[in-house]
Scaffold this active site. Structure first.
Site, PDB file in Angstrom:
ATOM      1  N   ASP A  30      43.908  51.160  31.660  1.00  0.00           N
ATOM      2  CA  ASP A  30      43.075  50.959  32.849  1.00  0.00           C
ATOM      3  C   ASP A  30      41.720  50.413  32.416  1.00  0.00           C
ATOM      4  O   ASP A  30      41.125  50.883  31.449  1.00  0.00           O
ATOM      5  CB  ASP A  30      42.904  52.274  33.616  1.00  0.00           C
ATOM      6  N   ASN A  87      48.625  56.603  43.836  1.00  0.00           N
ATOM      7  CA  ASN A  87      47.841  56.505  45.058  1.00  0.00           C
ATOM      8  C   ASN A  87      48.541  55.525  45.993  1.00  0.00           C
ATOM      9  O   ASN A  87      48.895  54.418  45.574  1.00  0.00           O
ATOM     10  CB  ASN A  87      46.426  56.011  44.746  1.00  0.00           C
ATOM     11  N   GLY A  93      43.819  56.314  48.480  1.00  0.00           N
ATOM     12  CA  GLY A  93      42.870  55.778  47.507  1.00  0.00           C
ATOM     13  C   GLY A  93      43.392  54.595  46.718  1.00  0.00           C
ATOM     14  O   GLY A  93      42.827  54.240  45.675  1.00  0.00           O
ATOM     15  N   THR A  95      43.723  50.977  45.573  1.00  0.00           N
ATOM     16  CA  THR A  95      42.855  49.786  45.652  1.00  0.00           C
ATOM     17  C   THR A  95      43.568  48.516  45.223  1.00  0.00           C
ATOM     18  O   THR A  95      43.121  47.424  45.578  1.00  0.00           O
ATOM     19  CB  THR A  95      41.590  49.971  44.784  1.00  0.00           C
ATOM     20  N   HIS A 100      51.755  51.148  41.198  1.00  0.00           N
ATOM     21  CA  HIS A 100      51.369  51.536  39.836  1.00  0.00           C
ATOM     22  C   HIS A 100      51.204  53.042  39.773  1.00  0.00           C
ATOM     23  O   HIS A 100      50.868  53.697  40.763  1.00  0.00           O
ATOM     24  CB  HIS A 100      50.082  50.836  39.392  1.00  0.00           C
TER      25      HIS A 100
END
Ligand code: AMP
Ligand code: ZN
Length: 114
Positions: A30, A87, A93, A95, A100
């Site tokens: 990340d 998420n 949450g 984005t 993933h």
């Protein structure tokens, strides 16, 4: 999905720090780690979110979790533990709208999430 960030990472059009790859999956660091270990594991095919997954994807979703466990072991997290997070959608949450899973570890985490 030509304008999808993670599809571009799969295609090699945007660089990533690759952790693991096979025919179906890609795992990479990340870019903004939330823990000492923060790896994203994604399917190479585009699905917007887990909500788009169906029966035909159950093996793929399982393989992602097994890959997360293997990466966790490689990073020395087997004993201390770790978290796998997905998420989904705005309230979840999410984005980046390409399915993933986050592998997080290397520090104690709180529950429930904010
Ligand atoms: P989510 O909020 O669950 O959709 O997670 C998206 C994650 O993607 C965030 O943790 C971001 O830090 C991460 N991210 C965004 N852009 C990149 C990138 N180019 N390379 C690696 N990770 C990224
Ligand atoms: Zn995509």
């Amino acid at each position: 999905m030509s304008d999808c960030l993670f599809c571009k990472i799969v295609a090699g059009e945007i660089p990533s720090a690759k952790v693991f790859e096979d025919e179906e999956l890609l795992a990479f660091e990340d870019i903004s780690p939330a823990a000492p270990v923060h790896v994203l594991i994604i399917p190479k095919i585009h699905l917007d979110s887990i909500h788009e997954a169906g029966e035909e994807h159950k093996e793929l979703i399982g393989r992602i979790h097994l890959a997360a466990g293997r990466i966790a072991a490689e990073r020395g997290l087997a004993e201390g533990g770790y978290r796998i997070v997905n998420n989904c959608g705005a309230d979840g949450g999410q984005t980046v709208p390409h399915l993933h899973f986050h592998l997080l570890g290397g520090r104690a985490m709180t529950w429930p999430p904010g």
